[in-house]
Design an enzyme around this catalytic site. Structure first.
Site, PDB file in Angstrom:
ATOM      1  N   SER A 104       0.978  -1.285  -0.115  1.00  0.00           N
ATOM      2  CA  SER A 104       0.046   0.051  -0.342  1.00  0.00           C
ATOM      3  C   SER A 104       0.867   1.226  -0.004  1.00  0.00           C
ATOM      4  CB  SER A 104      -0.908   0.039   1.196  1.00  0.00           C
ATOM      5  OG  SER A 104      -0.232  -0.063   2.364  1.00  0.00           O
ATOM      6  N   CYS A 105       2.006   1.279   0.733  1.00  0.00           N
ATOM      7  CA  CYS A 105       2.788   2.495   0.567  1.00  0.00           C
ATOM      8  C   CYS A 105       4.253   2.152   0.566  1.00  0.00           C
ATOM      9  CB  CYS A 105       2.316   3.205   1.895  1.00  0.00           C
ATOM     10  SG  CYS A 105       3.562   4.584   2.204  1.00  0.00           S
ATOM     11  N   GLY A 106       4.937   2.469  -0.463  1.00  0.00           N
ATOM     12  CA  GLY A 106       6.378   2.122  -0.563  1.00  0.00           C
ATOM     13  C   GLY A 106       7.295   3.002   0.099  1.00  0.00           C
ATOM     14  N   CYS A 108       6.415   3.939   3.645  1.00  0.00           N
ATOM     15  CA  CYS A 108       6.074   3.751   4.980  1.00  0.00           C
ATOM     16  C   CYS A 108       7.249   3.333   5.923  1.00  0.00           C
ATOM     17  CB  CYS A 108       5.199   2.369   5.297  1.00  0.00           C
ATOM     18  SG  CYS A 108       3.790   2.579   4.509  1.00  0.00           S
TER      19      CYS A 108
END
Length: 262
Positions: A104-106, A108
């Site tokens: 979902s989020c590179g 994070c």
């Protein structure tokens, strides 16, 4: 072009109860599995991804992290879900922590903008594209999304020429992974920097996607959804044209508007 059947390793089947009909049927799901990236046999990153084009993913990820890779391959021990990166001059002391990215989020866990250094000069390009061409790109990308057509659960990135011809398209449960796969493919094909190309993504434009476009040297990035405020800030700083809410013939140009003609 129309989407062909997705590779069998990119989708899985699950039994689902559909309401209010009350029928139990088989449903197709996007596969999500971990991929370990190694340098000199040592793990440096783990990302959750949809299997397929793993070497491209590894190269794109490494490029965006400033690791200067030259190749990616299966490890000597043939470990499953693992790719070995060849990155001469890699300094493990440069990494203050072990990379960990999710689908979902590179970015994070990196915590601060200063920790996400963009190792790329401002994009220099004389490319100008028409608004009509930009407006067509999401539909052209959608036609190439075979796994999305089967599952409805994947993001996509497409690389297009200045004439709007699709060079390659990649899908993944992670929007940043799809972008990395395209950038990795472009690296292998000797296309970097992408000064005469356009990138198109199937969702919104986040900071991380603009970061990866900057590393790839791409002057125009198109999205079906909206850009974030930080994406616009980075695009302004790096000289990238961002086009958002590209749908039904409409185009919002947020930065470097001179590259999009009416």
């Amino acid at each position: 072009m129309s989407a062909e059947a997705p590779p069998p390793y990119s989708t899985a089947t699950a039994r689902v109860l559909r309401l209010p009909e009350g029928a139990e049927v088989d449903d197709r799901l996007a596969v999500e599995e971990p991929l370990e990236l190694r340098i000199e046999g040592k793990p440096v990153a783990v990302t959750m991804r949809t299997p397929g084009h793993d070497e491209e993913l590894a190269l794109g990820f490494a490029l965006s992290e400033g690791l200067h890779p030259v190749a990616a391959r299966l490890p000597e021990d043939l470990a499953a879900n693992t790719i070995e990166l060849d990155a001469p001059g890699f300094d493990p002391e440069r990494l203050q922590r072990s990379f960990y990215t999710t689908s979902s989020c590179g970015v994070c866990g990196k915590g601060a903008l200063e920790a996400v250094a963009v190792e790329a000069p401002p994009v220099e390009s004389s490319l100008v594209v028409s608004a009509a061409l930009v407006a067509r790109l999401p539909d052209r990308l959608r036609e190439a999304q075979a796994a999305f057509a089967s599952t409805g659960g994947l993001h996509a990135t497409g690389l297009f020429t200045a004439a709007g011809e699709l060079v390659c398209a990649r899908e993944d449960v992670g929007r940043h992974n799809a972008m990395d796969k395209v950038v990795g493919r472009a690296f292998l094909d000797g296309l970097l920097p992408l000064s005469d190309h356009v990138l198109c993504v199937s969702g919104r434009l986040s900071f991380e996607l603009v970061q990866k476009a900057a590393v790839a040297g791409c002057p125009v990035v198109v999205a079906v959804g909206s850009p974030s405020s930080l994406a616009v800030e980075l695009a302004t700083d790096r000289g990238i044209t961002l086009c958002g809410f590209v749908r039904e013939g409409r185009v919002n140009v947020y930065t470097r508007t001179e590259r999009v003609s009416a």
